[in-house]
Design a protein around this motif. Structure first.
Motif, mmCIF file in Angstrom:
data_model
loop_
_atom_site.group_PDB
_atom_site.id
_atom_site.type_symbol
_atom_site.label_atom_id
_atom_site.label_comp_id
_atom_site.label_asym_id
_atom_site.label_seq_id
_atom_site.Cartn_x
_atom_site.Cartn_y
_atom_site.Cartn_z
ATOM 1 N N LYS A 34 40.076 46.885 38.398
ATOM 2 C CA LYS A 34 40.872 47.507 39.811
ATOM 3 C C LYS A 34 39.972 47.380 40.516
ATOM 4 C CE LYS A 34 43.068 50.364 35.602
ATOM 5 N NZ LYS A 34 42.648 51.824 35.350
ATOM 6 N N LYS A 35 40.688 47.621 41.680
ATOM 7 C CA LYS A 35 40.784 48.358 43.641
ATOM 8 C C LYS A 35 39.604 49.678 43.213
ATOM 9 C CE LYS A 35 43.784 44.223 45.533
ATOM 10 N NZ LYS A 35 44.462 44.739 46.794
ATOM 11 N N ASP A 36 40.459 50.166 42.271
ATOM 12 C CA ASP A 36 40.103 51.934 43.036
ATOM 13 C C ASP A 36 38.593 52.295 42.248
ATOM 14 O OD1 ASP A 36 42.072 51.327 40.913
ATOM 15 O OD2 ASP A 36 42.854 52.852 41.180
ATOM 16 N N ASN A 37 38.637 51.133 41.407
ATOM 17 C CA ASN A 37 37.596 51.383 40.472
ATOM 18 C C ASN A 37 36.649 50.545 39.807
ATOM 19 O OD1 ASN A 37 36.311 52.716 37.703
ATOM 20 N ND2 ASN A 37 37.581 53.022 36.869
ATOM 21 N N LYS A 41 36.322 47.625 34.147
ATOM 22 C CA LYS A 41 36.186 45.925 33.778
ATOM 23 C C LYS A 41 36.131 44.886 32.213
ATOM 24 C CE LYS A 41 32.392 42.743 35.456
ATOM 25 N NZ LYS A 41 30.606 42.236 35.555
ATOM 26 N N LYS A 42 37.461 44.686 32.081
ATOM 27 C CA LYS A 42 38.064 44.434 31.018
ATOM 28 C C LYS A 42 37.652 42.706 31.068
ATOM 29 C CE LYS A 42 38.402 48.634 29.545
ATOM 30 N NZ LYS A 42 38.052 49.082 28.715
#
Length: 174
Positions: A34-37, A41-42
């Motif tokens: 996610k760009k914002d988090n 990381k999945k």
């Protein structure tokens, strides 16, 4: 991998003597980020490719037959770590493509080792979701393991990897 396991807060005990050891799957790992988090990381896909066996070449050269299974032993080590890392998820998006004379139908011993690594689930079949659960964390983790004598073509592997990655993406998004 250990940090991933620790973040689930399911497991408390870790042997940290080998913390610097790594697993680098031959085909790599595809992550969902996610760009914002930065911490999100999945794993969408982990891929391995293993060539096993040179006894066909050795026979032509008049050399004696060698033991079978070295690539499978390395696969087993990696797979144990990957399954531990993904124990808390309901998916294990891993695939291995293997080829070589040791995977000929007459070489049952190597295929039997693979069957055990896959928790006695079928080979040459796609598995993404864990199976046969009876509690929150007691699942079997069959993975996609494709083995044959002839080398895999890129387009064949791509279609299987695409299915696994897309299914994993849907799992995390929905």
């Amino acid at each position: 991998m250990i940090n991933n396991i620790k973040s689930t807060k399911i497991r408390a005990q870790f042997d940290m003597n080998f913390i610097d050891n790594t697993i680098k799957p031959d085909g790599g790992v595809l992550f969902l980020r996610k760009k914002d988090n930065k911490n999100y990381k999945k794993v969408l896909l982990i891929t391995e490719a293993k060539r096993q066996g040179t006894n066909d070449i050795r026979k032509k050269e008049g050399k004696i037959k060698q033991a079978t299974g070295n690539a499978i032993e390395r696969l087993g080590k990696n797979l144990t770590g990957i399954k531990a890392m993904l124990n808390h998820e309901k998916i294990t998006p891993f695939v291995c493509f293997g080829w070589g004379c040791d995977f000929a139908s007459s070489e049952k011993s190597v295929l039997a080792k693979l069957n055990v690594l896959n928790e006695f689930y079928y080979l040459n079949k796609t598995y993404i979701f864990k199976a046969d659960d009876n509690s929150d964390h007691n699942y079997f983790s069959p993975v996609s393991m494709y083995f044959r004598e002839n080398k895999w073509e890129v387009n064949e592997m791509f279609e299987i990897m695409k299915e696994i990655a897309e299914t994993s993406l849907r799992y995390y998004i929905f």
